[in-house]
Design a protein around this motif. Structure first.
Motif, PDB file in Angstrom:
ATOM      1  N   ILE A  65      -2.448   7.537  -6.288  1.00  0.00           N
ATOM      2  CA  ILE A  65      -3.070   6.213  -6.296  1.00  0.00           C
ATOM      3  C   ILE A  65      -2.807   5.554  -4.949  1.00  0.00           C
ATOM      4  CG2 ILE A  65      -3.078   3.933  -7.398  1.00  0.00           C
ATOM      5  CD1 ILE A  65      -1.777   5.490  -9.873  1.00  0.00           C
ATOM      6  N   GLY A  66      -3.850   5.169  -4.256  1.00  0.00           N
ATOM      7  CA  GLY A  66      -3.704   4.516  -2.957  1.00  0.00           C
ATOM      8  C   GLY A  66      -3.913   3.015  -3.056  1.00  0.00           C
ATOM      9  N   ILE A  67      -3.159   2.269  -2.262  1.00  0.00           N
ATOM     10  CA  ILE A  67      -3.322   0.810  -2.181  1.00  0.00           C
ATOM     11  C   ILE A  67      -3.417   0.462  -0.701  1.00  0.00           C
ATOM     12  CG2 ILE A  67      -2.372  -1.449  -2.774  1.00  0.00           C
ATOM     13  CD1 ILE A  67      -0.811  -0.087  -5.033  1.00  0.00           C
ATOM     14  N   ILE A  68      -4.560  -0.080  -0.283  1.00  0.00           N
ATOM     15  CA  ILE A  68      -4.800  -0.272   1.141  1.00  0.00           C
ATOM     16  C   ILE A  68      -5.482  -1.619   1.383  1.00  0.00           C
ATOM     17  CG2 ILE A  68      -7.083   0.864   1.143  1.00  0.00           C
ATOM     18  CD1 ILE A  68      -6.199   2.206   3.817  1.00  0.00           C
ATOM     19  N   PRO A  69      -5.098  -2.332   2.447  1.00  0.00           N
ATOM     20  CA  PRO A  69      -5.793  -3.584   2.763  1.00  0.00           C
ATOM     21  C   PRO A  69      -7.181  -3.295   3.331  1.00  0.00           C
ATOM     22  CG  PRO A  69      -4.026  -3.172   4.337  1.00  0.00           C
ATOM     23  CD  PRO A  69      -3.931  -2.108   3.303  1.00  0.00           C
ATOM     24  N   GLU A  70      -8.088  -4.204   3.100  1.00  0.00           N
ATOM     25  CA  GLU A  70      -9.490  -4.024   3.489  1.00  0.00           C
ATOM     26  C   GLU A  70      -9.647  -3.691   4.973  1.00  0.00           C
ATOM     27  OE1 GLU A  70     -13.318  -3.422   3.056  1.00  0.00           O
ATOM     28  OE2 GLU A  70     -12.184  -4.154   1.319  1.00  0.00           O
ATOM     29  N   PHE A  71      -8.841  -4.339   5.839  1.00  0.00           N
ATOM     30  CA  PHE A  71      -9.024  -4.139   7.274  1.00  0.00           C
ATOM     31  C   PHE A  71      -8.624  -2.744   7.748  1.00  0.00           C
ATOM     32  CE2 PHE A  71      -4.622  -5.534   7.157  1.00  0.00           C
ATOM     33  CZ  PHE A  71      -4.006  -4.818   8.179  1.00  0.00           C
ATOM     34  N   LEU A  72      -7.881  -1.996   6.913  1.00  0.00           N
ATOM     35  CA  LEU A  72      -7.517  -0.625   7.263  1.00  0.00           C
ATOM     36  C   LEU A  72      -8.442   0.409   6.611  1.00  0.00           C
ATOM     37  CD1 LEU A  72      -3.605  -0.568   7.063  1.00  0.00           C
ATOM     38  CD2 LEU A  72      -5.025  -0.486   9.108  1.00  0.00           C
ATOM     39  N   LYS A  73      -9.364  -0.073   5.807  1.00  0.00           N
ATOM     40  CA  LYS A  73     -10.196   0.829   5.005  1.00  0.00           C
ATOM     41  C   LYS A  73     -11.364   1.371   5.830  1.00  0.00           C
ATOM     42  CE  LYS A  73     -12.035   0.907   0.295  1.00  0.00           C
ATOM     43  NZ  LYS A  73     -12.434   0.035  -0.835  1.00  0.00           N
ATOM     44  N   THR A  74     -11.064   2.308   6.721  1.00  0.00           N
ATOM     45  CA  THR A  74     -12.096   2.961   7.515  1.00  0.00           C
ATOM     46  C   THR A  74     -12.108   4.442   7.186  1.00  0.00           C
ATOM     47  OG1 THR A  74     -10.637   3.527   9.354  1.00  0.00           O
ATOM     48  CG2 THR A  74     -11.658   1.336   9.401  1.00  0.00           C
ATOM     49  N   LYS A  75     -13.187   5.120   7.533  1.00  0.00           N
ATOM     50  CA  LYS A  75     -13.327   6.542   7.229  1.00  0.00           C
ATOM     51  C   LYS A  75     -12.232   7.372   7.892  1.00  0.00           C
ATOM     52  CE  LYS A  75     -18.321   6.617   6.504  1.00  0.00           C
ATOM     53  NZ  LYS A  75     -19.633   7.110   6.978  1.00  0.00           N
ATOM     54  N   GLU A  76     -11.750   6.923   9.043  1.00  0.00           N
ATOM     55  CA  GLU A  76     -10.740   7.676   9.783  1.00  0.00           C
ATOM     56  C   GLU A  76      -9.364   7.579   9.138  1.00  0.00           C
ATOM     57  OE1 GLU A  76     -12.734   5.342  11.298  1.00  0.00           O
ATOM     58  OE2 GLU A  76     -14.185   6.817  12.022  1.00  0.00           O
ATOM     59  N   THR A  88      -6.709  -4.438  -1.166  1.00  0.00           N
ATOM     60  CA  THR A  88      -6.174  -5.798  -1.122  1.00  0.00           C
ATOM     61  C   THR A  88      -6.686  -6.503   0.135  1.00  0.00           C
ATOM     62  OG1 THR A  88      -4.183  -5.149   0.104  1.00  0.00           O
ATOM     63  CG2 THR A  88      -4.083  -5.058  -2.306  1.00  0.00           C
ATOM     64  N   GLU A  89      -6.489  -7.802   0.182  1.00  0.00           N
ATOM     65  CA  GLU A  89      -6.916  -8.573   1.355  1.00  0.00           C
ATOM     66  C   GLU A  89      -5.891  -8.492   2.485  1.00  0.00           C
ATOM     67  OE1 GLU A  89      -9.851 -10.162   1.995  1.00  0.00           O
ATOM     68  OE2 GLU A  89     -10.484  -9.148   0.153  1.00  0.00           O
ATOM     69  N   THR A  90      -4.617  -8.508   2.128  1.00  0.00           N
ATOM     70  CA  THR A  90      -3.571  -8.566   3.145  1.00  0.00           C
ATOM     71  C   THR A  90      -2.502  -7.499   2.906  1.00  0.00           C
ATOM     72  OG1 THR A  90      -2.138 -10.080   1.906  1.00  0.00           O
ATOM     73  CG2 THR A  90      -3.869 -11.083   3.279  1.00  0.00           C
ATOM     74  N   MET A  91      -1.654  -7.308   3.916  1.00  0.00           N
ATOM     75  CA  MET A  91      -0.531  -6.382   3.792  1.00  0.00           C
ATOM     76  C   MET A  91       0.454  -6.869   2.717  1.00  0.00           C
ATOM     77  SD  MET A  91      -0.863  -3.851   6.020  1.00  0.00           S
ATOM     78  CE  MET A  91       0.697  -3.226   6.654  1.00  0.00           C
ATOM     79  N   HIS A  92       0.669  -8.177   2.661  1.00  0.00           N
ATOM     80  CA  HIS A  92       1.606  -8.713   1.679  1.00  0.00           C
ATOM     81  C   HIS A  92       1.101  -8.470   0.258  1.00  0.00           C
ATOM     82  CE1 HIS A  92       4.976 -11.059   0.264  1.00  0.00           C
ATOM     83  NE2 HIS A  92       4.164 -11.826  -0.442  1.00  0.00           N
ATOM     84  N   GLU A  93      -0.205  -8.674   0.038  1.00  0.00           N
ATOM     85  CA  GLU A  93      -0.773  -8.413  -1.280  1.00  0.00           C
ATOM     86  C   GLU A  93      -0.650  -6.930  -1.636  1.00  0.00           C
ATOM     87  OE1 GLU A  93      -4.772  -9.838  -1.237  1.00  0.00           O
ATOM     88  OE2 GLU A  93      -4.174 -11.941  -1.092  1.00  0.00           O
ATOM     89  N   ARG A  94      -0.756  -6.077  -0.628  1.00  0.00           N
ATOM     90  CA  ARG A  94      -0.585  -4.638  -0.853  1.00  0.00           C
ATOM     91  C   ARG A  94       0.812  -4.346  -1.404  1.00  0.00           C
ATOM     92  NH1 ARG A  94      -0.194  -0.536   4.253  1.00  0.00           N
ATOM     93  NH2 ARG A  94      -1.662   1.024   3.533  1.00  0.00           N
ATOM     94  N   LYS A  95       1.854  -4.935  -0.799  1.00  0.00           N
ATOM     95  CA  LYS A  95       3.220  -4.698  -1.259  1.00  0.00           C
ATOM     96  C   LYS A  95       3.447  -5.261  -2.667  1.00  0.00           C
ATOM     97  CE  LYS A  95       4.784  -6.338   2.569  1.00  0.00           C
ATOM     98  NZ  LYS A  95       5.630  -6.919   3.607  1.00  0.00           N
ATOM     99  N   LEU A  96       2.861  -6.421  -2.941  1.00  0.00           N
ATOM    100  CA  LEU A  96       2.975  -6.990  -4.280  1.00  0.00           C
ATOM    101  C   LEU A  96       2.348  -6.065  -5.324  1.00  0.00           C
ATOM    102  CD1 LEU A  96       2.119 -10.754  -3.607  1.00  0.00           C
ATOM    103  CD2 LEU A  96       4.300  -9.855  -4.425  1.00  0.00           C
TER     104      LEU A  96
END
Length: 197
Positions: A65-76, A88-96
């Motif tokens: 199961i992956g949890i990733i913020p939107e700004f890192l969600k690229t094909k690469e 998630t929207e932010t890194m903090h929300e990802r950790k939560l």
């Protein structure tokens, strides 16, 4: 007293580093998760140690199961073959979210981001915000200096031994997982509030 661990969050590097033993141990961790029927929760990347753990877990028949913020969600970056990918929207929300869906945490070698995740999750435990086991897999001596630093913090009065003991350390994956399953949290934290449990 043992506790059932069905999902473990792994904090680790988005690069592979230059030690082949670390990469091999990351792959082995994924295989052990699959064998022990533990679902992997992690940062959602296909790169580095993160990708190695996920790939081996999936190839061994496990669940990732992956949890990733939107700004890192690229094909690469993002792993597209996961059982589930949460955004998630932010890194903090990802950790939560990672804390919310996981039964415990294991840290492998990594850089600033890995250290930040480890120390935030162990601080939350110290404050009584969760009571989940936290493991450190010390592959090929990678964390020797950090362990020495933590002991120095205890020695100099900046870290209580009870809080130091929240971090379970081993060089062997199965021993570490066994210790995590038998972890008994200290429920007497002066910071503990019932609404935070």
């Amino acid at each position: 007293m043992s506790q059932k661990i069905s999902r473990l969050c792994v904090f680790c590097g988005s690069s592979e580093g230059n030690d082949p033993k670390i990469v091999e141990e990351a792959k082995h961790l994924g295989e052990v998760f699959a064998a022990r029927n533990i679902a992997l929760v992690y940062g959602g990347s296909q790169l580095g140690i993160m990708g190695a753990v996920a790939k081996s877990c999936l190839e061994a028949g496990g669940k990732a199961i992956g949890i990733i913020p939107e700004f890192l969600k690229t094909k690469e970056i993002v792993h597209t073959g996961l059982d589930e990918l949460m955004t998630t929207e932010t890194m903090h929300e990802r950790k939560l979210k990672m804390q919310e869906v996981s039964d415990g945490f294991i840290t492998l070698p990594g850089g600033f981001g890995t250290f930040e995740e480890l120390f935030e999750i162990i601080t939350w435990s110290q404050l009584g915000l969760h009571h989940k086991p936290i493991g450190l897999l010390n592959t090929n001596g990678f964390y020797d200096a950090l362990i020495e630093m933590l002991d120095e913090m205890v020695k100099r009065g900046f870290l209580k031994q009870d809080n130091r003991d929240l971090l379970l350390v081993d060089t062997d994956i199965n021993r570490l997982l066994d210790a995590m399953e038998h972890f008994e949290p200290n429920l007497k934290s002066k910071f503990l509030k019932p609404e935070n449990i």
